[in-house]
Scaffold this motif. Structure first.
Motif, PDB file in Angstrom:
ATOM      1  N   UNK A  38      19.046   3.377   7.075  1.00  0.00           N
ATOM      2  CA  UNK A  38      19.718   3.325   8.380  1.00  0.00           C
ATOM      3  C   UNK A  38      19.001   4.527   9.513  1.00  0.00           C
ATOM      4  N   UNK A  39      17.800   4.381   9.545  1.00  0.00           N
ATOM      5  CA  UNK A  39      17.033   5.275  10.396  1.00  0.00           C
ATOM      6  C   UNK A  39      15.767   4.514  10.971  1.00  0.00           C
ATOM      7  N   UNK A  40      15.570   4.461  12.156  1.00  0.00           N
ATOM      8  CA  UNK A  40      14.224   3.797  12.518  1.00  0.00           C
ATOM      9  C   UNK A  40      13.048   4.395  12.137  1.00  0.00           C
ATOM     10  N   UNK A  41      12.121   3.729  11.861  1.00  0.00           N
ATOM     11  CA  UNK A  41      10.698   4.189  11.295  1.00  0.00           C
ATOM     12  C   UNK A  41       9.582   3.502  12.169  1.00  0.00           C
ATOM     13  N   UNK A  42       8.355   4.188  11.961  1.00  0.00           N
ATOM     14  CA  UNK A  42       7.099   3.727  12.437  1.00  0.00           C
ATOM     15  C   UNK A  42       5.975   3.894  11.615  1.00  0.00           C
ATOM     16  N   UNK A  43       5.165   3.081  11.301  1.00  0.00           N
ATOM     17  CA  UNK A  43       3.994   3.032  10.385  1.00  0.00           C
ATOM     18  C   UNK A  43       2.715   3.018  11.067  1.00  0.00           C
ATOM     19  N   UNK A 101      21.645  14.200  13.014  1.00  0.00           N
ATOM     20  CA  UNK A 101      21.657  15.012  11.784  1.00  0.00           C
ATOM     21  C   UNK A 101      20.400  14.845  11.087  1.00  0.00           C
ATOM     22  N   UNK A 102      19.625  15.905  10.369  1.00  0.00           N
ATOM     23  CA  UNK A 102      18.452  15.903   9.501  1.00  0.00           C
ATOM     24  C   UNK A 102      18.760  14.780   8.577  1.00  0.00           C
ATOM     25  N   UNK A 103      17.384  14.253   8.134  1.00  0.00           N
ATOM     26  CA  UNK A 103      17.431  13.343   7.121  1.00  0.00           C
ATOM     27  C   UNK A 103      17.752  13.979   6.060  1.00  0.00           C
ATOM     28  N   UNK A 104      18.575  13.472   5.244  1.00  0.00           N
ATOM     29  CA  UNK A 104      18.806  13.841   3.593  1.00  0.00           C
ATOM     30  C   UNK A 104      17.788  13.779   2.853  1.00  0.00           C
ATOM     31  N   UNK A 105      17.714  14.890   1.778  1.00  0.00           N
ATOM     32  CA  UNK A 105      16.745  14.445   0.906  1.00  0.00           C
ATOM     33  C   UNK A 105      16.531  13.428   0.302  1.00  0.00           C
ATOM     34  N   UNK A 106      17.832  12.810  -0.196  1.00  0.00           N
ATOM     35  CA  UNK A 106      17.813  11.591  -1.121  1.00  0.00           C
ATOM     36  C   UNK A 106      17.131  10.544  -0.056  1.00  0.00           C
ATOM     37  N   UNK A 107      17.289  10.479   1.008  1.00  0.00           N
ATOM     38  CA  UNK A 107      16.697   9.368   1.836  1.00  0.00           C
ATOM     39  C   UNK A 107      15.169   9.596   2.017  1.00  0.00           C
ATOM     40  N   UNK A 108      14.811  10.914   2.060  1.00  0.00           N
ATOM     41  CA  UNK A 108      13.250  11.180   2.131  1.00  0.00           C
ATOM     42  C   UNK A 108      12.680  10.780   0.993  1.00  0.00           C
ATOM     43  N   UNK A 109      13.371  10.884  -0.100  1.00  0.00           N
ATOM     44  CA  UNK A 109      12.747  10.617  -1.764  1.00  0.00           C
ATOM     45  C   UNK A 109      12.697   9.039  -1.635  1.00  0.00           C
ATOM     46  N   UNK A 110      13.689   8.364  -0.990  1.00  0.00           N
ATOM     47  CA  UNK A 110      13.982   6.935  -1.177  1.00  0.00           C
ATOM     48  C   UNK A 110      12.783   6.300  -0.362  1.00  0.00           C
ATOM     49  N   UNK A 111      12.361   6.962   0.884  1.00  0.00           N
ATOM     50  CA  UNK A 111      11.250   6.607   1.589  1.00  0.00           C
ATOM     51  C   UNK A 111       9.764   6.881   0.862  1.00  0.00           C
ATOM     52  N   UNK A 112       9.757   7.937   0.332  1.00  0.00           N
ATOM     53  CA  UNK A 112       8.582   8.303  -0.436  1.00  0.00           C
ATOM     54  C   UNK A 112       8.463   7.213  -1.671  1.00  0.00           C
ATOM     55  N   UNK A 113       9.416   6.884  -2.007  1.00  0.00           N
ATOM     56  CA  UNK A 113       9.366   5.720  -3.354  1.00  0.00           C
ATOM     57  C   UNK A 113       8.819   4.448  -2.636  1.00  0.00           C
ATOM     58  N   UNK A 114       9.042   4.226  -1.428  1.00  0.00           N
ATOM     59  CA  UNK A 114       8.624   3.015  -0.829  1.00  0.00           C
ATOM     60  C   UNK A 114       7.010   3.097  -0.387  1.00  0.00           C
ATOM     61  N   UNK A 115       6.561   4.426  -0.224  1.00  0.00           N
ATOM     62  CA  UNK A 115       5.104   4.241  -0.058  1.00  0.00           C
ATOM     63  C   UNK A 115       3.957   3.684  -0.763  1.00  0.00           C
ATOM     64  N   UNK A 116       3.984   3.422  -2.239  1.00  0.00           N
ATOM     65  CA  UNK A 116       3.171   2.729  -3.031  1.00  0.00           C
ATOM     66  C   UNK A 116       3.093   1.098  -2.278  1.00  0.00           C
TER      67      UNK A 116
END
Length: 386
Positions: free
Chosen positions: A16-21, A106-121
């Motif tokens: 639930x957060x826009x992103x750019x690659x 609001x700042x991005x919660x740690x749990x969502x940052x971790x989920x984004x990191x898990x999608x990196x591979x």
């Protein structure tokens, strides 16, 4: 690019957060639908496909090129930059790009940052495909290699004309098959990561690859990659089958069938080792082509019974060594009197005569067929895989 866009859109929806690659030189690759907080840097990135040199310098100084984990970057009002979360996208320790989230309130919660990191591979894999230097777009390479292994006549020409494989070099196909893993998307991802890491080191071999639902395929010009090297890059244990080289790329389908055959046999017959060449499979080349056959009737009651496993192992070693009592005793480290006793017990229990050549052949083939079907899994003796 469609794969990248799909992954980015799905991740943005989950978080639930826009992103750019961006790629590793900070050129915009894809981005999700933008909503919520927007700053000048994000707007310019989308409109111009990259950020200004000043912004790139600021972010470089913040450590994005060295980061191995998600990095929170403070805002820079003088550059029109809101706070951000940067997720580095790496493959085999190589930086391929950056995944960006605006980190306004609001700042991005740690749990969502971790989920984004898990999608990196997964993003790294897609980015790597896009950056393959073969001169052939990744989706076209995938289609062409798939067609090549299916024997389609135009696939080899397409790959050669695109510069992905030399016209005058022979081709060898190898198949890596996971030993104890259920086929799923996660398995395909790790197999692909292993092959892509290997491709980076095999430029002179003009490598091509394909990942099927339960195995990975590597095509190289000339001789096959050493088995140890292929095992080393695979994130999961695999067995490797090697097809015979073919004079031209058009023959890859035949080499692939042999490599797949060799990998399947190796998975069922551990005594062959972790890597097997089709040309060295011996009798297993023939047996796997036969329809289901009944076993020697005398073995039906022995195979599958743990108390008879030692007798069956002794019999198989004896038959593998052409009925030589001397060689069998040496291979099994067994006194010859004990060997003769075991063979006599086999004759009694199986109601057979080991002096009969036809019986020996039937028993030998039955043991090999039982191995392939999984009904017989011996503790492989030194000679039992020959």
């Amino acid at each position: 690019m469609a794969d990248l866009q799909r992954v980015v859109d799905e991740l943005a929806a989950r978080l639930d957060r826009p992103l750019l690659l961006e790629d590793r030189v900070q050129k915009v690759v894809v981005y999700s639908e933008q909503s919520g907080a927007m700053d000048d840097v994000r707007r310019d990135s989308i409109l111009r496909r990259r950020t200004s040199p000043e912004v790139r310098g600021w972010l470089r100084d913040a450590g994005i090129h060295e980061a191995a984990r998600p990095l929170r970057i403070p805002g820079a009002p003088h550059l029109g930059l809101l706070p951000r979360v940067c997720v580095p996208v790496r493959h085999a320790d190589g930086l391929l790009g950056f995944l960006w989230f605006i980190d306004a309130e609001p700042p991005m919660p740690k749990s969502r940052v971790a989920e984004a990191a898990a999608a990196a591979p997964a993003l790294a894999l897609a980015l790597f495909h896009e950056s393959l230097a073969s001169g052939l777009a990744s989706h076209r390479e995938l289609e062409a290699v798939t067609g090549l292994l299916l024997g389609e006549p135009d696939a080899a020409r397409q790959l050669i004309e695109a510069g992905a494989f030399p016209q005058a070099r022979p081709v060898t196909v190898q198949v890596a098959r996971p030993v104890a893993a259920e086929p799923d998307d996660a398995l395909r991802l790790v197999l692909e990561q292993g092959l892509l890491a290997l491709r980076r080191r095999l430029g002179g071999h003009h490598p091509l690859h394909l990942v099927r639902y339960d195995h990975a395929v590597l095509l190289t010009a000339g001789q096959p990659v050493p088995g140890d090297e292929l095992h080393a890059v695979m994130p999961v244990p695999v067995v490797v089958g090697v097809g015979r080289p073919r004079d031209t790329l058009a023959g890859a389908a035949e080499s692939y069938r042999e490599a797949l055959h060799a990998a399947e046999v190796t998975a069922r017959v551990p005594g062959l080792g972790r890597t097997a060449e089709w040309a060295r499979l011996g009798v297993y080349r023939v047996l796997t082509q036969l329809p289901d056959q009944e076993l020697h009737p005398g073995l039906e009651g022995l195979i599958g019974d743990a108390q008879h496993l030692t007798l069956l192992e002794t019999l198989e070693t004896y038959l593998d060594l052409a009925g030589s009592a001397v060689a069998t005793s040496r291979a099994l480290r067994l006194h010859r009197t004990s060997l003769y006793y075991r063979l006599q017990r086999v004759e009694e229990l199986a109601r057979t005569d080991l002096k009969d050549g036809g019986e020996r052949l039937a028993l030998h083939l039955s043991l090999k067929l039982a191995r392939l079907s999984g009904r017989y899994s011996p503790r492989d003796s030194p000679a039992s895989s020959s």
